[in-house]
Design an enzyme around this catalytic site. Structure first.
Site, PDB file in Angstrom:
ATOM      1  NE  ARG A 241      -0.605  11.076  -0.318  1.00  0.00           N
ATOM      2  CZ  ARG A 241      -1.683  11.517  -0.942  1.00  0.00           C
ATOM      3  NH1 ARG A 241      -2.558  12.267  -0.293  1.00  0.00           N
ATOM      4  NH2 ARG A 241      -1.898  11.214  -2.211  1.00  0.00           N
ATOM      5  CD  GLU A 270      -5.441   7.687   4.536  1.00  0.00           C
ATOM      6  OE1 GLU A 270      -6.091   7.655   3.479  1.00  0.00           O
ATOM      7  OE2 GLU A 270      -4.806   8.694   4.921  1.00  0.00           O
ATOM      8  CG  HIS A 288      -7.620  10.416   2.113  1.00  0.00           C
ATOM      9  ND1 HIS A 288      -6.363   9.882   2.208  1.00  0.00           N
ATOM     10  CD2 HIS A 288      -7.525  11.403   1.168  1.00  0.00           C
ATOM     11  CE1 HIS A 288      -5.547  10.499   1.379  1.00  0.00           C
ATOM     12  NE2 HIS A 288      -6.232  11.441   0.735  1.00  0.00           N
TER      13      HIS A 288
END
Length: 321
Positions: A241, A270, A288
């Site tokens: 993450r 993000e 991602h």
């Protein structure tokens, strides 16, 4: 038309056809057709209007969202994804809401993405691809774009859960790499892997791969001190993450030449990616892509439905948190 007694469920993103078809047979489904994160108003409305829902990355169910409710109508958040740091699980539990996730289905796909970034970063593949596309490549020569040969080198894996172990196996059996790992507990594996401290791992690894779950405990786990301990030729890979890494510290380490390069699939803020990262040739950036394969996303969606179906049958969902 709503079916009497059928749970009303909100699905917060479009999903593969096979998942959508099964969902329609199980529930009274409302489909949200946007791929953008839910707004606070949407989240509050969903808690009031639906019996359950499928949130995912970006849908920030914080304590503030739950604070407006005693016990909301929505009793389950069946998260699409293994990571759930966007959901305050304790707050949800305090308001009578069960939270589930989708582990298992994501393991190999995420490990494959880690290896993609490891090789791209070490062998300067992104930089080379941009050179060819620019039309400026003048042909092969013996010292062109020399990178890091990873076979036989040392990989340090931060987080040795299912994904970390899958990465370790690929590195050990595929590339003959020595495996170091930092984890809260020792792991038994069918190959040699040495458990070390975080800073020892940073100091000894040629490639560092972060594979811990996102949570309050892992927030900014990778910081200035970690990067300062890394070798100047070492590469840093993050498929976990974004906020596990202090992004400003990573940028500083790259700008100061403290590390050799980075491969990133996730970002602290993000989808915002700092211009400083975008302009550096020794940084490989992916949008991602960790689990971005149709069969994997279908499996993840089916796990969401398994969790919802079990919950509404009065059973414990297979992936309750």
């Amino acid at each position: 038309m709503a079916r009497s007694g059928t749970p009303r469920v909100l699905i917060s993103r479009p999903l593969p056809d096979a998942v959508a078809q099964r969902a329609e047979t199980l529930f009274d489904v409302e489909w949200r057709d946007s791929n953008l994160p839910m707004s606070e108003a949407e989240m509050r409305s969903a808690l009031a209007l639906y019996d359950g829902m499928m949130p995912t990355l970006g849908d920030k169910f914080s304590d503030k969202i739950f604070a407006d409710f005693g016990r909301p109508r929505c009793r389950i958040l069946a998260n699409f994804g293994v990571g759930y740091n966007h959901i305050d699980v304790e707050a949800a539990r305090g308001h009578g809401v069960t939270v589930t996730n989708t582990p298992g289905a994501v393991t190999d796909a995420t490990a494959d993405t880690a290896m993609t970034l490891l090789l791209m970063s070490a062998r300067r593949a992104g930089e080379g691809e941009r050179l060819v596309r620019s039309g400026q490549w003048q042909g092969w020569h013996p010292t062109q774009m020399l990178g890091l040969h990873v076979s036989g080198k040392t990989v340090g894996i931060v987080g040795m859960g299912r994904i970390g172990q899958a990465i370790a196996r690929r590195c050990h059996f595929g590339f003959g790499m020595k495996v170091l790992y930092a984890n809260r507990s020792a792991k038994q594996m069918d190959f040699e892997a040495e458990q070390v401290s975080m800073l020892d791992l940073a100091a000894r690894a040629d490639v560092v791969v972060v594979a811990v779950p996102g949570s309050a405990e892992t927030y900014h786990l990778i910081d200035d001190a970690f990067f300062a301990a890394m070798q100047s030729h070492a590469h840093f890979i993050n498929i976990a993450r974004g906020d596990v890494v202090k992004e400003a510290a990573l940028i500083n380490a790259l700008e100061q030449g403290q590390i050799g390069g980075a491969g990133l699939d996730v970002y602290e803020f993000e989808p915002e990616v700092p211009e400083a990262l975008r302009r550096m040739d020794n940084v490989t950036l992916l949008p991602h892509l960790g689990t971005a394969a149709l069969d994997v996303r279908t499996d993840m969606g089916m796990l969401v439905l398994d969790n919802l179906e079990a919950f509404f049958k009065g059973e414990t969902p297979p992936n309750a948190l």
